[in-house]
Write a protein that holds these residues in place. Structure first.
Motif, PDB file in Angstrom:
ATOM      1  N   GLY A   1     -71.455  34.685 -52.514  1.00  0.00           N
ATOM      2  CA  GLY A   1     -72.549  35.616 -52.764  1.00  0.00           C
ATOM      3  C   GLY A   1     -72.119  37.005 -53.150  1.00  0.00           C
TER       4      GLY A   1
ATOM      5  N   ASP B   1     -72.016  34.738 -45.717  1.00  0.00           N
ATOM      6  CA  ASP B   1     -71.896  35.871 -46.623  1.00  0.00           C
ATOM      7  C   ASP B   1     -70.437  36.158 -46.962  1.00  0.00           C
ATOM      8  OD1 ASP B   1     -74.515  36.319 -46.944  1.00  0.00           O
ATOM      9  OD2 ASP B   1     -74.653  38.054 -45.604  1.00  0.00           O
TER      10      ASP B   1
ATOM     11  N   LYS C   1     -78.054  37.298 -50.345  1.00  0.00           N
ATOM     12  CA  LYS C   1     -77.142  37.252 -51.485  1.00  0.00           C
ATOM     13  C   LYS C   1     -77.517  38.294 -52.531  1.00  0.00           C
ATOM     14  CE  LYS C   1     -75.537  34.199 -55.196  1.00  0.00           C
ATOM     15  NZ  LYS C   1     -75.565  32.824 -55.757  1.00  0.00           N
TER      16      LYS C   1
ATOM     17  N   ASN D   1     -77.809  31.714 -43.106  1.00  0.00           N
ATOM     18  CA  ASN D   1     -77.765  32.803 -44.078  1.00  0.00           C
ATOM     19  C   ASN D   1     -79.169  33.068 -44.594  1.00  0.00           C
ATOM     20  OD1 ASN D   1     -76.720  34.741 -45.800  1.00  0.00           O
ATOM     21  ND2 ASN D   1     -76.300  33.268 -47.427  1.00  0.00           N
TER      22      ASN D   1
END
Length: 499
Positions: free
Chosen positions: A19, A15, A477, A472
């Protein structure tokens, strides 16, 4: 061997690399989105003093007295707590001038021991300990704010919790709006709380002048209600150190301090001895006005003192205490949000918590997140349990940080140190931390301690998949971008200047 910077980049979560939407894309000539250096010496002193003097000195005196059972031992505990806090603050002054990063213990543990201890620290602090501290201060605000409306009756729990929630929401909003505003509010309320303690101390001096000294003479002062055990001493220090909590808060905002090499140590050297002196004199004042039994039975010790000696002006004490707890809540909110922000910036929390409001330049997501958890924690309203749980787990990490100081004296001999503290302080504090952790467990085993250990270790369940291996979640996102647009926040457009 990797440098700390390489280690940090390795452990940034996905992250933190993609994103998100950047405010200006790093365009030259556009003002950067980052926290500014707006904490000077005076504001630093106000942050430390204003956070330390909160609810503890008005609520914890009877907690210390209850554990040790006598006036003399109680005063010794308060003095000992001041000595421990002073030595700890001196050590932190060296660490803060050597590692000029916000986040306090998080940054120091990361540098000394690597990402796993630092992650477990921020996991425990951000999710549990700091919100518990904030909730406890807010609950004290609720008690004292509601007391004038209920006279000698106990303030209903619903009223206490409602007022505590109002306090949390208000200080969070103020901190989200402006760093300068939050700092000015801190200075204002710090002045009020010092004045409030000055009034209580003045009442004590007047009472002593009238000859009210029976419980301060050696023959009575050291009469105890029960035999003092090792566990009693440990629990008494828990209660007293709760009142001193906040001595390390300036280290959480190192990156926002003007001239940190000068102002950080100087603010610490001014603040901690001042607070220690105020606390000991305030306790002497309490015992010159009230008997130990009266202190133990009083629901609001400071208010009882005011009612006896201030007459029609007795309302000044509860109003001052409300201001004091509100100021402590503001300072705690200001400082601890920077830990959440710093950890998220290194990939140890979700990315949205590392972002800053593009116009107000405040870490509003971290502030709101901390307040949300604290609001949940005001529901139980068990003040003593919060203090004991907080102190047990907190001193595990304090001890680790003092050990980190010793380790870095050998592993980072060439690091620039503009201030040096005696290593013996760290050694003594490691031993004191071990005592505060182990003694109560041995004397009075309690499931609270097991729960604390399980909670800390449980952080590894999040560390390995999301930080170490960089997994992730596919929907993060979109959630991050939606929250960015909703809150008008952006990642810092350049790394903060920590040199």
């Amino acid at each position: 061997k990797m440098s700390s910077e390489e280690m940090e980049m390795k452990h940034r979560g996905p992250d933190q690399r993609n994103g998100s939407v950047t405010a200006n894309g790093g365009t030259p000539g556009v003002e950067t989105v980052q926290l500014k250096k707006r904490v000077g010496l005076f504001s630093g002193v106000a942050l430390i003093v204003g956070t330390m003097i909160g609810s503890g000195i008005f609520v914890s005196p009877k907690g210390v007295l209850r554990e040790v059972g006598g006036v003399g031992p109680s005063l010794l505990v308060w003095t000992g707590c001041g000595l421990i806090s002073t030595m700890g603050a001196v050590v932190y002054a060296e660490l803060g001038t050597m590692i000029k990063e916000s986040g306090g213990e998080y940054a120091y543990l990361f540098r000394a021991f690597g990402p796993i201890p630092a992650f477990l620290y921020q996991w425990t602090q951000v999710i549990l300990l700091l919100p518990a501290s904030l909730a406890a201060i807010a609950l004290s605000f609720g008690i004292y704010a509601g007391q004038p409306f209920f006279g000698s009756c106990k303030v209903p729990d619903l009223v206490v919790k409602s007022l505590a929630a109002v306090c949390l929401v208000l200080v969070t909003a103020l901190n989200c709006i402006s760093v300068k505003l939050a700092a000015r509010i801190q200075v204002f309320f710090t002045a009020i709380k010092v004045l409030a303690l000055g009034v209580i101390i003045g009442v004590g001096i007047y009472s002593l002048a009238l000859g009210n000294t029976p419980w301060l003479t050696p023959d009575k002062a050291f009469q105890t209600r029960h035999t003092i055990t090792i566990s009693d001493v440990g629990l008494a220090f828990y209660q007293g150190l709760w009142a001193y909590d906040g001595w390390n808060n300036l280290n959480f905002v190192t990156e926002e301090i003007e001239k940190p090499a000068r102002n950080l140590p100087l603010a610490i050297m001014i603040s901690i001895p001042l607070v220690t002196l105020l606390y000991v004199l305030t306790n002497v004042a309490y015992f010159s006005v009230m008997t130990p039994s009266e202190v133990l039975s009083s629901g609001a010790v400071a208010v009882t003192v005011g009612n006896r000696y201030l007459g029609v002006m007795s309302w000044l004490i509860p109003v001052s205490v409300v201001c004091s707890t509100f100021g402590a809540c503001n300072g705690q909110c200001f400082a601890t949000s920077r830990l959440c922000y710093t950890a998220a910036r290194k990939g140890h929390m979700v990315e949205i918590l590392s972002m800053i409001h593009v116009k107000l330049l405040t870490p509003s997501p971290a502030l709101i997140f901390n307040a949300f958890i604290a609001l949940i924690m005001i529901i139980p309203n068990d003040f003593d349990a919060i203090i004991n749980y907080f102190s047990f787990a907190a001193w595990m990490f304090y001890g680790s940080t003092f050990l980190a100081h010793i380790v870095m004296r050998f592993t980072q001999k060439d690091a620039e140190r503009q201030f040096r503290s005696p290593v013996i302080f760290s050694a003594l504090l490691v031993l004191a931390s071990l005592y505060l952790i182990v003694a109560p467990i041995i004397s009075e085993p309690d499931l609270w301690y097991l729960y604390a250990a399980i909670f800390i270790v449980a952080g590894l369940l999040f560390y390995f998949p999301f930080v170490h291996f960089g997994y992730n979640l596919p929907f993060m996102k979109n959630i991050t971008i939606c929250l960015q647009l909703l809150m008008n926040v952006s990642p810092p457009t350049e790394d903060p200047d920590v040199e």
